[in-house]
Write an enzyme that holds these catalytic residues in place. Structure first.
Site, PDB file in Angstrom:
ATOM      1  N   GLU A  85      42.127   0.217  45.424  1.00 34.02           N
ATOM      2  CA  GLU A  85      42.021  -0.446  46.723  1.00 34.02           C
ATOM      3  C   GLU A  85      43.412  -0.574  47.340  1.00 34.02           C
ATOM      4  OE1 GLU A  85      40.493  -4.756  48.539  1.00 34.02           O
ATOM      5  OE2 GLU A  85      40.927  -4.542  46.403  1.00 34.02           O
ATOM      6  N   HIS A  86      44.339  -1.143  46.595  1.00 33.75           N
ATOM      7  CA  HIS A  86      45.737  -1.270  47.018  1.00 33.75           C
ATOM      8  C   HIS A  86      46.604  -0.442  46.079  1.00 33.75           C
ATOM      9  CE1 HIS A  86      43.770  -5.201  47.988  1.00 33.75           C
ATOM     10  NE2 HIS A  86      44.358  -5.012  49.153  1.00 33.75           N
ATOM     11  N   GLU A 144      14.332  31.894  60.241  1.00 31.22           N
ATOM     12  CA  GLU A 144      13.808  30.630  59.718  1.00 31.22           C
ATOM     13  C   GLU A 144      12.337  30.411  60.051  1.00 31.22           C
ATOM     14  OE1 GLU A 144      16.393  27.446  60.861  1.00 31.22           O
ATOM     15  OE2 GLU A 144      18.120  28.282  59.790  1.00 31.22           O
ATOM     16  N   ASN A 202      30.284 -13.452  48.304  1.00 26.05           N
ATOM     17  CA  ASN A 202      29.957 -13.510  46.883  1.00 26.05           C
ATOM     18  C   ASN A 202      28.821 -12.538  46.566  1.00 26.05           C
ATOM     19  OD1 ASN A 202      27.553 -14.727  47.729  1.00 26.05           O
ATOM     20  ND2 ASN A 202      28.256 -16.787  47.266  1.00 26.05           N
ATOM     21  N   ASP A 220      47.841  -7.865  53.717  1.00 24.90           N
ATOM     22  CA  ASP A 220      46.744  -8.836  53.745  1.00 24.90           C
ATOM     23  C   ASP A 220      46.792  -9.711  54.989  1.00 24.90           C
ATOM     24  OD1 ASP A 220      45.307  -8.171  51.529  1.00 24.90           O
ATOM     25  OD2 ASP A 220      46.089  -9.759  50.245  1.00 24.90           O
TER      26      ASP A 220
END
EC number: 1.1.1.23
Length: 434
Positions: free
Chosen positions: A329-330, A417, A214, A363
């Site tokens: 996503e899918h 450099e 969550n 899934d």
């Protein structure tokens, strides 16, 4: 229900952006403060804080955080043969596909006397966060546990919130056992992520944490990845989403079922249909209304559908362009000429081709991983694989002759450099014994 049909051809650039806008992710200062407080408690008080927070948020007073081997053994006996078979089948499928991802070391002699090697090693310790909601999620255990097992991580720790009896679901324990996970703890929420990052008396810290959760879990992962040296997270998390590209010959009932399978995840999920057939879109809309009434989570799906889209495109080529811009996503392709479209699609977490390839298969049991980038991150982040549980480093070995062949190049570039010490590290070796 889904808002009315959108004709892509009639939209202005601004309207197109709005049509593909995702549901906003709450960015609450209060949430950030609450999570920071939880993390601080765990950091300073360890197990004591974990137990207190578990009682506060989960309503259960635990006497221990660890799950014993006896509990795992009991879980195997408690499940039906049918449930056990399903978990074993999914494990076998996922393991079969992921086994092919094992990386080999690469060695190249870039010039005589200069040997460069790319080595791959497993991350030493990983933590797997498994959410606990209305039902257990053994599929998530397998999707995270199998790659950790195959990569060869020395320690794999699983954390999951306890139920009202202070236990973890039998399915979770059986799936974890298949993946060879022996460190299992009954702790969830932001406090679980804190335990994995800081370590407590019972739960040793890990190098990287994986798994959905969550907004408290997501916020904890974000904060800790920025605060704890050497602690990493899998990928940014966002609401679940699916985009379907279909032509006029596609089965509207199949499409509606696929759209609803994502809509039922949460009220902030988003589903999109792109088609060059207005007739198909109309049929899908009707099917959605009919199938929605059959779902136990119809209220959740109905809310998600309010921020979803049915889009009519000029042709399928335009549908591909829209999909690439969105980066779902899918991504489901239900067209007669799917291979042509597939060759042009670039941005997606996982693609499902053909009428008999539902997103649900990915899934659970096709073998691919269901931990995927959301919220447009598919443009820059890959689906979870063995690579996420390992790290690569290079090794170089150079002979004196090899260094001599590179010296002119290195000296000239270090001179450009202005790095004298770099240059001297080369010349001092070549001057020795010359």
């Amino acid at each position: 229900m889904i808002n009315q049909l959108i004709n892509w051809q009639e939209l202005s650039p601004q309207q197109k952006n709005s049509a593909l806008a995702r549901p906003a992710i709450a960015d609450s200062a209060l949430l950030s403060t609450q999570v920071a407080n939880i993390l601080s408690q765990v950091k300073n008080q360890g197990d004591k804080a974990i137990l207190a927070l578990t009682e506060q948020f989960d309503g259960i007073a635990l006497s221990t955080l660890s799950v014993s081997s006896a509990q795992v053994a009991q879980a195997k006996l408690a499940l039906t043969d049918k449930r056990l078979k399903a978990i074993h089948t999914a494990y076998k499928q996922i393991k079969s596909f992921h086994s092919a991802q094992t990386a080999s070391d690469i060695t190249v002699e870039t010039t005589p006397g200069v040997k460069c090697t790319l080595k791959t090693e497993a991350i030493e310790s990983v933590g797997l966060y498994i959410p606990a909601g209305s039902a257990p999620l053994p599929s998530t255990v397998l999707m995270l546990g199998v790659p950790a097992q195959l990569t060869g991580c020395q320690r794999t720790v699983l954390v999951c919130p306890p139920d009202k009896n202070g236990q973890l679901a039998d399915e979770i324990l059986v799936a974890a056992d298949l993946c060879g996970i022996t460190e299992i703890y009954t702790v969830g929420g932001a406090q679980a992520i804190a335990a994995l990052a800081y370590g407590t008396e019972t739960i040793p810290a890990v190098n990287k944490v994986f798994g959905p959760g969550n907004r408290y879990v997501t916020e904890a992962k974000t904060q800790l990845s920025q605060q704890v040296a050497g602690f990493a997270i899998d990928m940014p998390a966002g609401p679940s989403e699916v985009l379907v590209i279909a032509d006029g010959q596609a089965n509207p009932a199949f499409i509606a079922a696929d759209l609803l399978s994502q809509a039922e995840h949460g009220v902030d999920s988003q589903v999109i249909l792109l088609s060059d057939s207005e007739s198909l879109i109309s049929k899908v809309s009707t099917e959605i209304a009919q199938q929605l009434t059959l779902l136990s989570r119809c209220k959740i799906a109905e809310q998600a559908l309010k921020q979803s889209r049915l889009i009519l495109t000029k042709d399928l080529a335009q549908a591909v362009e829209v999909s690439n811009e969105y980066g779902p996503e899918h991504l489901i392709i239900q067209t007669e000429d799917a291979p042509t479209l597939l060759s042009k699609l670039r941005n997606a977490g996982s693609i499902f081709v053909g009428a008999y390839t539902p997103e649900s298969a990915g899934d659970y049991a096709s073998g691919t991983n269901h931990v995927l980038p959301t919220y447009g991150y598919s443009k820059v982040i890959s689906s979870l694989s063995l690579a996420d549980f390992s790290r690569r480093f290079t090794v170089q070995e150079i002979t004196k002759a090899g260094l001599q062949s590179l010296a002119e190049c290195i000296i000239e570039l270090t001179d450009a450099e202005g790095l004298d010490a770099h240059q001297r590290a080369v010349t001092i070796r070549l001057e020795e014994g010359s």
